[in-house]
Write an enzyme that holds these catalytic residues in place. Sequence first.
Site, PDB file in Angstrom:
ATOM      1  N   VAL A  43       0.838  -1.205   0.000  1.00 43.37           N
ATOM      2  CA  VAL A  43       0.000   0.000   0.000  1.00 43.37           C
ATOM      3  C   VAL A  43       0.875   1.258   0.000  1.00 43.37           C
ATOM      4  CG1 VAL A  43      -1.768   1.308   1.250  1.00 43.37           C
ATOM      5  CG2 VAL A  43      -1.935  -1.176   1.105  1.00 43.37           C
ATOM      6  N   CYS A  44       1.932   1.260   0.799  1.00 43.49           N
ATOM      7  CA  CYS A  44       2.806   2.440   0.881  1.00 43.49           C
ATOM      8  C   CYS A  44       3.516   2.703  -0.443  1.00 43.49           C
ATOM      9  CB  CYS A  44       3.822   2.278   2.003  1.00 43.49           C
ATOM     10  SG  CYS A  44       3.073   2.183   3.649  1.00 43.49           S
ATOM     11  N   THR A  45       3.966   1.652  -1.107  1.00 44.36           N
ATOM     12  CA  THR A  45       4.611   1.820  -2.406  1.00 44.36           C
ATOM     13  C   THR A  45       3.640   2.426  -3.399  1.00 44.36           C
ATOM     14  OG1 THR A  45       6.145   0.006  -1.991  1.00 44.36           O
ATOM     15  CG2 THR A  45       5.769   0.596  -4.291  1.00 44.36           C
ATOM     16  N   MET A  48       3.053   6.225  -2.388  1.00 45.54           N
ATOM     17  CA  MET A  48       4.181   7.097  -2.717  1.00 45.54           C
ATOM     18  C   MET A  48       4.296   7.264  -4.236  1.00 45.54           C
ATOM     19  SD  MET A  48       5.239   8.120   0.220  1.00 45.54           S
ATOM     20  CE  MET A  48       3.659   7.809   1.006  1.00 45.54           C
TER      21      MET A  48
END
Length: 152
Positions: A43-45, A48
Site C-alpha cells: 500500500v505504501c509503495t 508514494m
Amino acid sequence: MPIGSTAPDFTLRDQFGQDISLASYRGKKAVALVFYPYAFSGVCTGEMGAIRARLDELLTFDTEVLALSCDPVYALRAFSDADGLNFELLSDFWPHGEVARAYGVLDERSGCPERSSYVIDKEGRISWAVHHPKADARDVDELVVALHAAAD
C-alpha cells in the site's frame, strides 16, 4: 493533533542524509506531512507512487510534501531510488517514532506510524488532517485540495 493547533516542530534526516526542519517552511510554504507505515510495503509503495505521479500538482512555490516513516535513512534511500521518489522521505528512526508520537500517530505495538496526513499552513498550524487504516490508501485528490487551500 487538533485542527488549528501549532504543528510540533522537528528536524529529521531525509533519504540523502540531509537535515530537514519543519520550521524552515514557516512563513514560506504550506506543508503536506504524510505519515506512512513502511517503505517497500504494498500500500505504501502505491501511495508514494501516486504522490510522485501528482507531484507537479502538490509541489509549487507555496507548497511542499514531506513523507515520514520510521524506516532508517538507508532503507528510504533504497526505496527512493527503486521507485523514483523525488520528494523528501524523512526517517523517524531514532529516537524511534519520536515525531510520529508527537503527532499522536505512532502505533506503539508495531513501531510504525499510522497512515495519517496533515496539512500545515504557512503559519505552522495544522489546517487539515485525515487518518486511514493501514490497509487503506489515502486519497491524493483530497491531499491536493487541502494543501492548496492552506497555501492560499
